[in-house]
Design an enzyme around this catalytic site. Structure first.
Site, PDB file in Angstrom:
ATOM      1  CG  ASN A   4      -0.297  -0.016   2.511  1.00 42.97           C
ATOM      2  OD1 ASN A   4       0.460   0.905   2.832  1.00 42.97           O
ATOM      3  ND2 ASN A   4      -0.528  -1.049   3.311  1.00 42.97           N
ATOM      4  NE  ARG A   5      -1.093   6.600  -2.722  1.00 37.50           N
ATOM      5  CZ  ARG A   5      -1.936   7.639  -2.715  1.00 37.50           C
ATOM      6  NH1 ARG A   5      -3.235   7.415  -2.717  1.00 37.50           N
ATOM      7  NH2 ARG A   5      -1.480   8.865  -2.686  1.00 37.50           N
TER       8      ARG A   5
END
Ligand code: CTP
Length: 207
Positions: A17-18
Protein backbone atom coordinates in the site's frame (compact mmCIF):
# COMPACT_ATOMS: atom_id res chain seq x y z
CA UNK A 1 4.26 0.76 14.34
CA UNK A 2 4.87 2.47 11.03
CA UNK A 3 5.01 1.82 7.31
CA UNK A 4 3.15 -0.65 5.15
CA UNK A 5 3.67 -4.40 4.84
CA UNK A 6 4.55 -6.09 1.56
CA UNK A 7 2.73 -9.37 1.24
CA UNK A 8 4.52 -11.71 -1.16
CA UNK A 9 2.83 -12.97 -4.33
CA UNK A 10 5.96 -14.85 -5.40
CA UNK A 11 9.71 -14.44 -4.91
CA UNK A 12 9.85 -10.97 -6.50
CA UNK A 13 6.32 -9.51 -6.43
CA UNK A 14 4.17 -8.28 -3.58
CA UNK A 15 0.87 -6.64 -2.63
CA UNK A 16 1.48 -3.39 -0.76
CA UNK A 17 0.00 0.00 0.00
CA UNK A 18 0.99 3.66 -0.22
CA UNK A 19 2.22 4.17 3.36
CA UNK A 20 5.65 5.89 3.45
CA UNK A 21 6.13 5.48 7.21
CA UNK A 22 6.52 9.24 7.62
CA UNK A 23 3.72 9.74 10.17
CA UNK A 24 4.88 6.83 12.35
CA UNK A 25 8.52 7.94 12.16
CA UNK A 26 7.49 11.48 13.22
CA UNK A 27 5.59 9.98 16.18
CA UNK A 28 8.61 7.86 17.18
CA UNK A 29 10.87 10.94 17.00
CA UNK A 30 8.47 13.06 19.06
CA UNK A 31 8.01 10.31 21.68
CA UNK A 32 11.81 9.98 21.93
CA UNK A 33 12.13 13.77 22.31
CA UNK A 34 9.69 13.59 25.25
CA UNK A 35 11.85 11.00 27.00
CA UNK A 36 10.01 7.78 26.10
CA UNK A 37 11.83 4.53 25.46
CA UNK A 38 10.70 3.89 21.88
CA UNK A 39 10.57 0.70 19.82
CA UNK A 40 9.63 1.29 16.18
CA UNK A 41 8.14 -1.79 14.54
CA UNK A 42 8.73 -0.74 10.97
CA UNK A 43 7.43 -2.15 7.70
CA UNK A 44 9.32 -1.10 4.55
CA UNK A 45 9.16 2.65 5.11
CA UNK A 46 10.93 5.03 2.75
CA UNK A 47 11.77 7.47 5.57
CA UNK A 48 14.85 6.84 7.75
CA UNK A 49 14.00 5.98 11.37
CA UNK A 50 14.94 8.54 14.03
CA UNK A 51 18.22 8.23 15.96
CA UNK A 52 18.12 6.67 19.40
CA UNK A 53 15.07 4.54 18.69
CA UNK A 54 15.18 0.73 18.61
CA UNK A 55 14.05 -0.34 15.13
CA UNK A 56 12.48 -3.76 14.56
CA UNK A 57 11.97 -4.54 10.87
CA UNK A 58 8.60 -6.19 10.21
CA UNK A 59 8.09 -6.56 6.45
CA UNK A 60 4.75 -8.45 6.52
CA UNK A 61 1.52 -8.29 8.54
CA UNK A 62 2.46 -11.59 10.23
CA UNK A 63 5.84 -10.09 11.26
CA UNK A 64 4.05 -7.00 12.61
CA UNK A 65 1.66 -9.12 14.64
CA UNK A 66 4.48 -11.25 16.13
CA UNK A 67 6.67 -8.24 17.04
CA UNK A 68 3.82 -6.14 18.47
CA UNK A 69 2.27 -8.91 20.54
CA UNK A 70 5.76 -9.69 21.90
CA UNK A 71 5.67 -6.18 23.42
CA UNK A 72 2.20 -6.38 24.92
CA UNK A 73 3.47 -4.80 28.18
CA UNK A 74 4.24 -1.44 26.54
CA UNK A 75 2.66 1.61 28.20
CA UNK A 76 1.51 3.05 24.86
CA UNK A 77 0.92 1.53 21.43
CA UNK A 78 0.66 3.95 18.53
CA UNK A 79 -0.52 1.97 15.52
CA UNK A 80 0.40 4.25 12.64
CA UNK A 81 1.30 1.34 10.33
CA UNK A 82 -1.05 0.65 7.45
CA UNK A 83 -1.08 -3.06 8.19
CA UNK A 84 -2.31 -5.14 5.28
CA UNK A 85 -5.89 -6.34 5.66
CA UNK A 86 -5.35 -9.05 3.02
CA UNK A 87 -2.45 -11.13 1.77
CA UNK A 88 -2.12 -13.45 -1.23
CA UNK A 89 -3.06 -17.04 -0.41
CA UNK A 90 -0.32 -19.56 -1.20
CA UNK A 91 2.52 -17.28 -2.36
CA UNK A 92 4.84 -19.01 -4.82
CA UNK A 93 8.37 -19.72 -3.57
CA UNK A 94 10.00 -19.08 -6.98
CA UNK A 95 9.31 -16.40 -9.58
CA UNK A 96 6.15 -17.11 -11.55
CA UNK A 97 7.04 -17.08 -15.25
CA UNK A 98 5.16 -14.73 -17.55
CA UNK A 99 2.65 -16.07 -20.07
CA UNK A 100 -0.11 -14.45 -22.15
CA UNK A 101 -2.97 -15.46 -19.83
CA UNK A 102 -4.61 -13.29 -17.14
CA UNK A 103 -3.42 -14.10 -13.64
CA UNK A 104 -5.99 -14.21 -10.86
CA UNK A 105 -4.84 -13.78 -7.28
CA UNK A 106 -6.80 -14.92 -4.25
CA UNK A 107 -6.35 -12.76 -1.15
CA UNK A 108 -7.05 -13.99 2.36
CA UNK A 109 -7.66 -11.77 5.42
CA UNK A 110 -4.82 -11.12 7.84
CA UNK A 111 -5.26 -10.92 11.61
CA UNK A 112 -6.32 -7.56 13.04
CA UNK A 113 -3.43 -6.65 15.38
CA UNK A 114 -5.16 -3.59 16.83
CA UNK A 115 -8.20 -5.67 17.77
CA UNK A 116 -5.96 -8.26 19.45
CA UNK A 117 -4.07 -5.56 21.37
CA UNK A 118 -7.47 -4.12 22.36
CA UNK A 119 -8.62 -7.46 23.71
CA UNK A 120 -5.49 -7.67 25.87
CA UNK A 121 -5.39 -4.00 26.91
CA UNK A 122 -4.87 -3.57 30.62
CA UNK A 123 -5.96 -0.63 32.79
CA UNK A 124 -3.75 2.39 32.24
CA UNK A 125 -2.37 1.15 28.91
CA UNK A 126 -3.00 3.49 25.97
CA UNK A 127 -3.85 2.12 22.54
CA UNK A 128 -3.92 4.53 19.61
CA UNK A 129 -5.42 3.38 16.33
CA UNK A 130 -5.38 5.10 12.97
CA UNK A 131 -8.27 5.27 10.56
CA UNK A 132 -7.21 6.17 7.04
CA UNK A 133 -10.51 6.56 5.25
CA UNK A 134 -12.44 8.93 2.99
CA UNK A 135 -14.89 11.73 3.69
CA UNK A 136 -17.71 12.04 6.22
CA UNK A 137 -18.56 8.32 5.88
CA UNK A 138 -14.93 7.54 6.76
CA UNK A 139 -15.14 9.73 9.86
CA UNK A 140 -18.28 7.84 10.86
CA UNK A 141 -16.41 4.52 10.44
CA UNK A 142 -13.63 5.92 12.68
CA UNK A 143 -16.30 6.63 15.34
CA UNK A 144 -17.41 3.01 15.05
CA UNK A 145 -13.80 1.86 15.52
CA UNK A 146 -13.56 3.88 18.73
CA UNK A 147 -16.77 2.23 19.92
CA UNK A 148 -15.82 -1.32 18.90
CA UNK A 149 -12.05 -1.80 19.11
CA UNK A 150 -11.14 -0.96 22.72
CA UNK A 151 -8.63 1.70 21.60
CA UNK A 152 -8.41 4.89 23.71
CA UNK A 153 -7.72 7.22 20.80
CA UNK A 154 -8.32 7.06 17.06
CA UNK A 155 -6.62 9.29 14.53
CA UNK A 156 -8.76 9.83 11.44
CA UNK A 157 -7.20 11.15 8.29
CA UNK A 158 -9.05 11.67 5.05
CA UNK A 159 -7.01 9.93 2.37
CA UNK A 160 -9.29 11.23 -0.39
CA UNK A 161 -7.83 14.75 0.02
CA UNK A 162 -4.70 15.61 -1.95
CA UNK A 163 -1.57 16.92 -0.21
CA UNK A 164 -2.19 15.12 3.09
CA UNK A 165 -1.88 11.56 4.32
CA UNK A 166 -0.26 8.90 2.17
CA UNK A 167 3.16 9.87 0.75
CA UNK A 168 2.62 13.54 1.72
CA UNK A 169 4.67 15.81 4.00
CA UNK A 170 1.59 17.18 5.77
CA UNK A 171 -1.37 15.72 7.53
CA UNK A 172 -4.77 16.92 8.74
CA UNK A 173 -6.46 14.69 11.28
CA UNK A 174 -9.37 14.38 13.68
CA UNK A 175 -8.59 12.92 17.12
CA UNK A 176 -11.43 10.83 18.54
CA UNK A 177 -11.53 9.68 22.14
CA UNK A 178 -14.11 9.18 24.88
CA UNK A 179 -13.58 12.88 25.72
CA UNK A 180 -14.84 13.94 22.28
CA UNK A 181 -13.38 14.96 18.91
CA UNK A 182 -10.65 17.46 18.13
CA UNK A 183 -9.79 18.69 14.64
CA UNK A 184 -6.09 19.18 14.05
CA UNK A 185 -5.75 21.46 11.02
CA UNK A 186 -3.30 20.91 8.21
CA UNK A 187 0.34 20.93 9.39
CA UNK A 188 3.55 18.95 9.03
CA UNK A 189 3.54 15.34 10.19
CA UNK A 190 6.03 16.41 12.90
CA UNK A 191 3.56 18.96 14.28
CA UNK A 192 0.71 16.47 13.89
CA UNK A 193 2.76 14.04 16.02
CA UNK A 194 3.04 16.77 18.71
CA UNK A 195 -0.78 17.09 18.80
CA UNK A 196 -1.32 13.32 18.91
CA UNK A 197 1.19 12.80 21.74
CA UNK A 198 -0.22 15.77 23.71
CA UNK A 199 -3.52 13.87 23.61
CA UNK A 200 -1.78 10.61 24.63
CA UNK A 201 -0.09 12.35 27.58
CA UNK A 202 -3.47 13.72 28.66
CA UNK A 203 -4.93 10.19 28.55
CA UNK A 204 -1.98 8.80 30.55
CA UNK A 205 -2.43 11.46 33.21
CA UNK A 206 -6.20 10.95 33.25
CA UNK A 207 -5.85 7.23 33.86
N1 CTP B 1 -4.58 -2.57 11.77
C1 CTP B 1 -4.14 -3.68 12.45
N2 CTP B 1 -4.12 -4.91 11.84
C2 CTP B 1 -4.55 -5.04 10.57
C3 CTP B 1 -5.03 -3.93 9.87
C4 CTP B 1 -5.04 -2.70 10.50
O1 CTP B 1 -3.73 -3.55 13.61
N3 CTP B 1 -4.52 -6.25 10.00
C5 CTP B 1 -4.61 -1.28 12.46
C6 CTP B 1 -3.82 -0.18 11.80
O2 CTP B 1 -2.51 -0.10 12.30
C7 CTP B 1 -4.62 1.07 12.17
C8 CTP B 1 -6.03 0.54 12.36
O3 CTP B 1 -5.93 -0.86 12.48
O4 CTP B 1 -4.17 1.61 13.39
C9 CTP B 1 -7.01 0.88 11.28
O5 CTP B 1 -6.70 0.22 10.13
P1 CTP B 1 -7.70 0.29 8.88
O6 CTP B 1 -7.19 -0.66 7.85
O7 CTP B 1 -7.98 1.72 8.54
O8 CTP B 1 -9.00 -0.27 9.54
P2 CTP B 1 -9.90 -1.40 9.03
O9 CTP B 1 -9.16 -2.69 9.16
O10 CTP B 1 -10.43 -0.98 7.70
O11 CTP B 1 -11.04 -1.28 10.11
P3 CTP B 1 -12.17 -2.30 10.42
O12 CTP B 1 -11.47 -3.52 10.96
O13 CTP B 1 -12.97 -1.57 11.45
O14 CTP B 1 -12.87 -2.53 9.12
Amino acid sequence: SAGGPREPIDLVRYVGNRSSGRMGVALAAEAKRRGAEVVLVYANGSVPPPAGVEVVPAPTAADMKRELLARVDADVFVMAAAIADYRPSNPETGKRPKDREPWTLTLEPTDDVLAELGERRRNGQILVGFAADAGEAGLERARQKLANKRGNLFVFNDVSQSGIGFEAEDNEVVLLSAAGEREIGRRSKGDTAVAILDEVEGLLEGD
